[in-house]
Motif scaffolding. Structure first.
Motif, PDB file in Angstrom:
ATOM      1  N   GLY A  93      49.545 115.615  88.410  1.00  0.00           N
ATOM      2  CA  GLY A  93      50.678 115.214  88.613  1.00  0.00           C
ATOM      3  C   GLY A  93      51.792 114.949  87.823  1.00  0.00           C
ATOM      4  O   GLY A  93      51.612 114.122  86.744  1.00  0.00           O
ATOM      5  N   VAL A  94      53.169 115.086  87.752  1.00  0.00           N
ATOM      6  CA  VAL A  94      54.217 114.187  86.768  1.00  0.00           C
ATOM      7  C   VAL A  94      55.061 113.605  87.446  1.00  0.00           C
ATOM      8  O   VAL A  94      55.665 113.622  88.231  1.00  0.00           O
ATOM      9  CB  VAL A  94      55.101 115.465  85.849  1.00  0.00           C
ATOM     10  CG1 VAL A  94      53.240 116.210  84.697  1.00  0.00           C
ATOM     11  CG2 VAL A  94      55.991 116.876  86.353  1.00  0.00           C
ATOM     12  N   ASN A  95      56.039 112.741  86.558  1.00  0.00           N
ATOM     13  CA  ASN A  95      56.352 112.055  86.882  1.00  0.00           C
ATOM     14  C   ASN A  95      57.991 113.242  86.609  1.00  0.00           C
ATOM     15  O   ASN A  95      59.142 113.634  87.177  1.00  0.00           O
ATOM     16  CB  ASN A  95      56.751 110.989  86.330  1.00  0.00           C
ATOM     17  CG  ASN A  95      58.248 109.284  86.490  1.00  0.00           C
ATOM     18  OD1 ASN A  95      58.555 109.871  87.381  1.00  0.00           O
ATOM     19  ND2 ASN A  95      57.542 108.768  85.981  1.00  0.00           N
ATOM     20  N   ALA A  96      58.765 112.975  84.923  1.00  0.00           N
ATOM     21  CA  ALA A  96      59.550 113.008  85.279  1.00  0.00           C
ATOM     22  C   ALA A  96      59.408 115.251  84.836  1.00  0.00           C
ATOM     23  O   ALA A  96      57.585 115.240  84.591  1.00  0.00           O
ATOM     24  CB  ALA A  96      60.296 113.222  83.681  1.00  0.00           C
ATOM     25  N   GLU A 177      72.439 119.024  80.952  1.00  0.00           N
ATOM     26  CA  GLU A 177      72.095 118.371  82.181  1.00  0.00           C
ATOM     27  C   GLU A 177      71.719 116.853  81.837  1.00  0.00           C
ATOM     28  O   GLU A 177      71.569 116.581  81.174  1.00  0.00           O
ATOM     29  CB  GLU A 177      70.646 119.138  83.061  1.00  0.00           C
ATOM     30  CG  GLU A 177      70.476 118.531  84.226  1.00  0.00           C
ATOM     31  CD  GLU A 177      69.670 119.350  84.621  1.00  0.00           C
ATOM     32  OE1 GLU A 177      69.306 118.328  85.745  1.00  0.00           O
ATOM     33  OE2 GLU A 177      68.932 120.190  84.501  1.00  0.00           O
ATOM     34  N   ASP A 178      73.085 116.313  82.563  1.00  0.00           N
ATOM     35  CA  ASP A 178      72.782 114.771  83.576  1.00  0.00           C
ATOM     36  C   ASP A 178      71.519 114.844  84.160  1.00  0.00           C
ATOM     37  O   ASP A 178      70.827 114.524  84.850  1.00  0.00           O
ATOM     38  CB  ASP A 178      73.656 114.251  83.609  1.00  0.00           C
ATOM     39  CG  ASP A 178      72.986 112.480  83.784  1.00  0.00           C
ATOM     40  OD1 ASP A 178      73.183 111.721  82.908  1.00  0.00           O
ATOM     41  OD2 ASP A 178      73.882 111.454  84.996  1.00  0.00           O
ATOM     42  N   ALA A 179      70.261 114.348  82.688  1.00  0.00           N
ATOM     43  CA  ALA A 179      68.739 114.110  83.396  1.00  0.00           C
ATOM     44  C   ALA A 179      68.353 112.272  83.071  1.00  0.00           C
ATOM     45  O   ALA A 179      67.557 112.576  82.092  1.00  0.00           O
ATOM     46  CB  ALA A 179      67.556 115.168  82.544  1.00  0.00           C
ATOM     47  N   PRO A 180      68.831 111.555  83.141  1.00  0.00           N
ATOM     48  CA  PRO A 180      68.138 110.519  82.848  1.00  0.00           C
ATOM     49  C   PRO A 180      67.315 109.904  83.572  1.00  0.00           C
ATOM     50  O   PRO A 180      65.853 111.057  84.149  1.00  0.00           O
ATOM     51  CB  PRO A 180      69.093 109.407  84.235  1.00  0.00           C
ATOM     52  CG  PRO A 180      69.157 109.784  85.200  1.00  0.00           C
ATOM     53  CD  PRO A 180      69.629 111.809  85.040  1.00  0.00           C
ATOM     54  N   LEU A 181      66.192 109.235  82.300  1.00  0.00           N
ATOM     55  CA  LEU A 181      65.066 108.913  82.794  1.00  0.00           C
ATOM     56  C   LEU A 181      64.569 109.010  83.535  1.00  0.00           C
ATOM     57  O   LEU A 181      65.338 107.644  84.871  1.00  0.00           O
ATOM     58  CB  LEU A 181      64.241 107.397  81.179  1.00  0.00           C
ATOM     59  CG  LEU A 181      64.706 107.873  79.418  1.00  0.00           C
ATOM     60  CD1 LEU A 181      64.733 106.704  79.238  1.00  0.00           C
ATOM     61  CD2 LEU A 181      63.606 108.637  79.328  1.00  0.00           C
ATOM     62  N   ARG A 182      63.285 108.610  84.456  1.00  0.00           N
ATOM     63  CA  ARG A 182      62.849 109.022  85.893  1.00  0.00           C
ATOM     64  C   ARG A 182      62.393 106.741  85.712  1.00  0.00           C
ATOM     65  O   ARG A 182      61.370 106.325  84.593  1.00  0.00           O
ATOM     66  CB  ARG A 182      61.830 109.557  85.827  1.00  0.00           C
ATOM     67  CG  ARG A 182      62.844 110.287  86.422  1.00  0.00           C
ATOM     68  CD  ARG A 182      61.616 111.808  87.013  1.00  0.00           C
ATOM     69  NE  ARG A 182      62.549 112.631  87.785  1.00  0.00           N
ATOM     70  CZ  ARG A 182      62.366 113.235  89.572  1.00  0.00           C
ATOM     71  NH1 ARG A 182      60.788 113.086  89.458  1.00  0.00           N
ATOM     72  NH2 ARG A 182      63.167 114.129  89.958  1.00  0.00           N
ATOM     73  N   ASP A 183      62.792 106.239  86.236  1.00  0.00           N
ATOM     74  CA  ASP A 183      61.584 104.479  86.701  1.00  0.00           C
ATOM     75  C   ASP A 183      60.305 105.188  86.875  1.00  0.00           C
ATOM     76  O   ASP A 183      59.721 106.303  87.184  1.00  0.00           O
ATOM     77  CB  ASP A 183      61.567 104.182  87.795  1.00  0.00           C
ATOM     78  CG  ASP A 183      63.863 103.433  88.014  1.00  0.00           C
ATOM     79  OD1 ASP A 183      64.225 103.835  86.892  1.00  0.00           O
ATOM     80  OD2 ASP A 183      63.751 103.685  88.791  1.00  0.00           O
ATOM     81  N   TYR A 184      59.927 104.117  86.163  1.00  0.00           N
ATOM     82  CA  TYR A 184      58.139 104.332  86.024  1.00  0.00           C
ATOM     83  C   TYR A 184      57.406 102.690  87.189  1.00  0.00           C
ATOM     84  O   TYR A 184      58.179 102.269  86.697  1.00  0.00           O
ATOM     85  CB  TYR A 184      57.530 104.366  84.450  1.00  0.00           C
ATOM     86  CG  TYR A 184      55.657 104.159  84.744  1.00  0.00           C
ATOM     87  CD1 TYR A 184      54.817 105.143  84.945  1.00  0.00           C
ATOM     88  CD2 TYR A 184      55.420 102.778  84.754  1.00  0.00           C
ATOM     89  CE1 TYR A 184      53.335 105.219  85.185  1.00  0.00           C
ATOM     90  CE2 TYR A 184      53.909 102.753  84.296  1.00  0.00           C
ATOM     91  CZ  TYR A 184      53.050 103.727  84.911  1.00  0.00           C
ATOM     92  OH  TYR A 184      51.582 103.462  84.079  1.00  0.00           O
ATOM     93  N   ALA A 185      56.092 103.601  87.924  1.00  0.00           N
ATOM     94  CA  ALA A 185      55.756 102.766  88.410  1.00  0.00           C
ATOM     95  C   ALA A 185      54.370 103.104  88.695  1.00  0.00           C
ATOM     96  O   ALA A 185      54.320 104.314  88.715  1.00  0.00           O
ATOM     97  CB  ALA A 185      56.030 102.662  90.390  1.00  0.00           C
ATOM     98  N   SER A 186      53.274 102.037  88.483  1.00  0.00           N
ATOM     99  CA  SER A 186      51.747 101.742  88.056  1.00  0.00           C
ATOM    100  C   SER A 186      51.500 102.870  89.254  1.00  0.00           C
ATOM    101  O   SER A 186      51.938 102.568  90.401  1.00  0.00           O
ATOM    102  CB  SER A 186      51.391 101.040  88.359  1.00  0.00           C
ATOM    103  OG  SER A 186      51.363 100.083  86.370  1.00  0.00           O
TER     104      SER A 186
END
Length: 601
Positions: A93-96, A177-186
């Motif tokens: 899967g993906v994050n963003a 579109e306002d698509a801010p960077l998503r937070d990353y978590a291990s």
């Protein structure tokens, strides 16, 4: 924003930018190339050419995992190259949002095969969107990122050459579109695909598939259009327009989401018409999948649809027994116009010499594939990118040179060498291979439009700044402040790998080419790499007046180099077309009697 006439690739780039894409990666390959070349012209997005499609997708996976919406572009054969990470990211899967543009080429207009990349989406069990025109290409590009994040999955955006390069009207919003960077978590159990974790991710993929099927049953991406209920046609992509033109009264099930398919809706549509047909090109992707759902599909009543190549409205009319419209007959007895090296192309003299040597040449993907056609007929194989060096080693293992008395030579271009030839060369060196391998370094990726590559060091941002006033590399904001590209040192690389002999030869010097090939093929106890170096004529456009021909002996030697500026006069003597000649000196070197020469300057 006003309506615009856009190609499918331009529309995808516009949609991706509006969706908030921050990173674009890919490898240039027709018909996908223009997508990144248009995306890089927008602000607030960073784009790059990768050495190959596998690397491009891996970069894209990394940026999406770190929280940036990412678009990765490639042609259909590039999906094969990227298949390893493609199958794994379907599980992680993906994050963003992560969208993979796969551009197919029915009829092989600029490819070595036909394939339906949607089978990869079905294989990996990820959503696949199939636009039917530029407006849908724009809309689906935007929707793909939201779909990717909603279901935590990469999404394939599938197009064919007909969509990629056809311009239709598009009404873009013009607002990002306002698509801010998503937070990353291990999350090792999600992203570390060791067997124990992979088993768990497969269960997540199973659950995602079930949810996607339910989504497909209700999605507006799929559309039923009821007309005459005696004929129903299931269709997607550009072929939807062809069906509407050929069979205007037929009911249609237009699939915009081509994986997963909606079983209940398809069965309901089939039940609502007397007979239901599938129209698709170069594959049985829909037919096999829909038949497996228990839908009884009919064959076209008059004739089968073509099994390969593009399908046009005339094919559909003929298959369904509809009357063909009258039209003017095509002109007959026109002279053929086969593809040819450009005037002054630095590849020409190398293939002239390989032809003279009767070499067995393992070729590769690029402009130099034209070495296989007349007048050279000097290439024996072209399989895929990077295959030349590997196959030359295989020829050596089979003793081809000893058994035929013909030298075996592998030939590859600079961009293709960086794409997948380096590992081929490494394998040959590692296994003690010998023989002659040639790198044709023309300083660009010529066949797809003179893009940058690791050998010339020209990045996509630098390329765009050179050709477009819309891009200012000094002012254009990006996610990362990137330095200028660094060119690969081919000589240093070959020596570091362990090649026995490495030489650099001017590809415009016939005598030097002859000496280098003769020396390299005269021994069988070591490996030689010759780098034939001279810029592509589409990059270096310098020229001088055409040479003059005096006292022509009519031997035809100059004609046999295949230059489009050379031809024969009515009396059989050679003549030069000054409008095409760039004064490259190739014909002067090729004349055995000195009949062609430049005037004293």
């Amino acid at each position: 924003m006003a309506k615009q006439l856009l190609s499918g690739n331009e529309a995808i780039a516009q949609g991706a930018w509006e969706a908030g894409v921050r990173v674009g990666t890919g490898y240039p390959g027709t018909p996908s190339t223009e997508t990144l070349e248009n995306l890089v012209r927008h602000k607030d997005v960073y784009c790059e050419w990768s050495p190959n499609e596998k690397v491009a997708l891996e970069v894209g996976i990394g940026s999406a995992m770190a929280g940036a919406r990412t678009l990765v572009t490639m042609k259909h054969v590039g999906v094969n190259v990227a298949a390893d990470p493609f199958m794994s990211v379907a599980n992680t899967g993906v994050n963003a949002g992560l969208v993979v543009l796969a551009a197919d080429d029915p009829s092989c207009y600029s490819s070595q095969n036909e394939q339906d990349s949607r089978t990869y989406a079905a294989f990996a069990r990820i959503p696949c969107l199939d636009p039917a025109d530029s407006q849908e290409a724009y809309e689906f590009s935007r929707k793909a990122f939201a779909l990717s994040e909603r279901f935590d999955t990469p999404v394939m955006l599938h197009e064919t050459m007909r969509i990629a390069h056809t311009r239709t009207m598009v009404e873009p919003a013009g607002v990002r579109e306002d698509a801010p960077l998503r937070d990353y978590a291990s999350a090792p159990q999600k992203y570390v695909m060791m067997p124990a974790f992979a088993v768990g991710r497969i269960q997540a993929t199973n659950a995602r598939e079930d949810a996607l099927v339910q989504f497909a049953e209700k999605s507006e991406l799929n559309r039923v259009e009821m007309r005459d209920t005696s004929i129903g046609v299931i269709v997607a992509g550009a072929l939807y327009n062809h069906v509407r033109e050929a069979l205007p009264n037929a009911s249609t099930f237009k699939l915009g989401l081509t994986w997963p398919l909606p079983p209940e809706r398809l069965r309901q549509f089939a039940a609502s018409v007397d007979k239901v047909y599938v129209v698709e090109e170069a594959c049985r992707y829909f037919r096999d999948a829909i038949a497996a759902m228990g839908v009884d599909l009919s064959e076209p009543p008059a004739a089968p649809l073509p099994r390969s190549g593009e399908i046009f409205p005339s094919h559909i009319r003929a298959s369904f027994g509809a009357e063909l419209p009258s039209h003017e007959q095509a002109a007959q007895d026109l002279p053929p116009r086969p593809p040819a090296f450009c005037a002054g192309c630095p590849h020409r003299l190398v293939f002239c010499e390989l032809r003279r040597m009767h070499a067995i040449v393992c070729g590769d993907i690029g402009c130099y594939t034209l070495g296989a056609v007349a007048p050279y007929k000097a290439v024996d194989s072209v399989i895929d990118m990077g295959a030349s060096f590997s196959m030359a080693h295989g020829m050596e293992l089979a003793g081809a040179q000893e058994r035929t008395g013909r030298p075996v030579v592998g030939v590859i271009g600079d961009s293709t060498f960086a794409h997948s030839g380096i590992t081929s060369l490494l394998g040959t060196v590692y296994n003690g291979g010998t023989g002659t391998l040639c790198i044709l370094d023309n300083r660009t990726t010529a066949m797809t439009g003179t893009q940058g590559n690791p050998v010339n060091g020209l990045t996509l941002t630098e390329q765009a700044a050179r050709v477009s006033p819309l891009v200012d590399a000094a002012e254009k904001p990006t996610i990362l402040d990137r330095p200028a590209g660094k060119p690969l040192d081919l000589v240093a690389l070959c020596r570091a790998i362990g090649v026995d002999e490495v030489s650099v030869v001017d590809a415009q010097d016939l005598k030097a080419i002859r000496r280098a090939l003769k020396a390299a093929t005269s021994h069988t106890d070591r490996l030689s790499v010759i780098i034939f170096k001279s810029p592509c004529r589409l990059v270096d456009r310098t020229s001088r007046p055409a040479p003059r021909i005096t006292d022509c002996r009519k031997c035809g030697s100059c004609i046999q180099i295949g230059c489009p500026a050379l031809g024969k006069a009515a009396d059989g003597s050679a003549k030069i077309d000054p409008t095409q000649c760039i004064g490259c000196n190739q014909c002067v070197q090729s004349c055995p009697f000195g009949c062609i020469a430049f005037e004293e300057e």
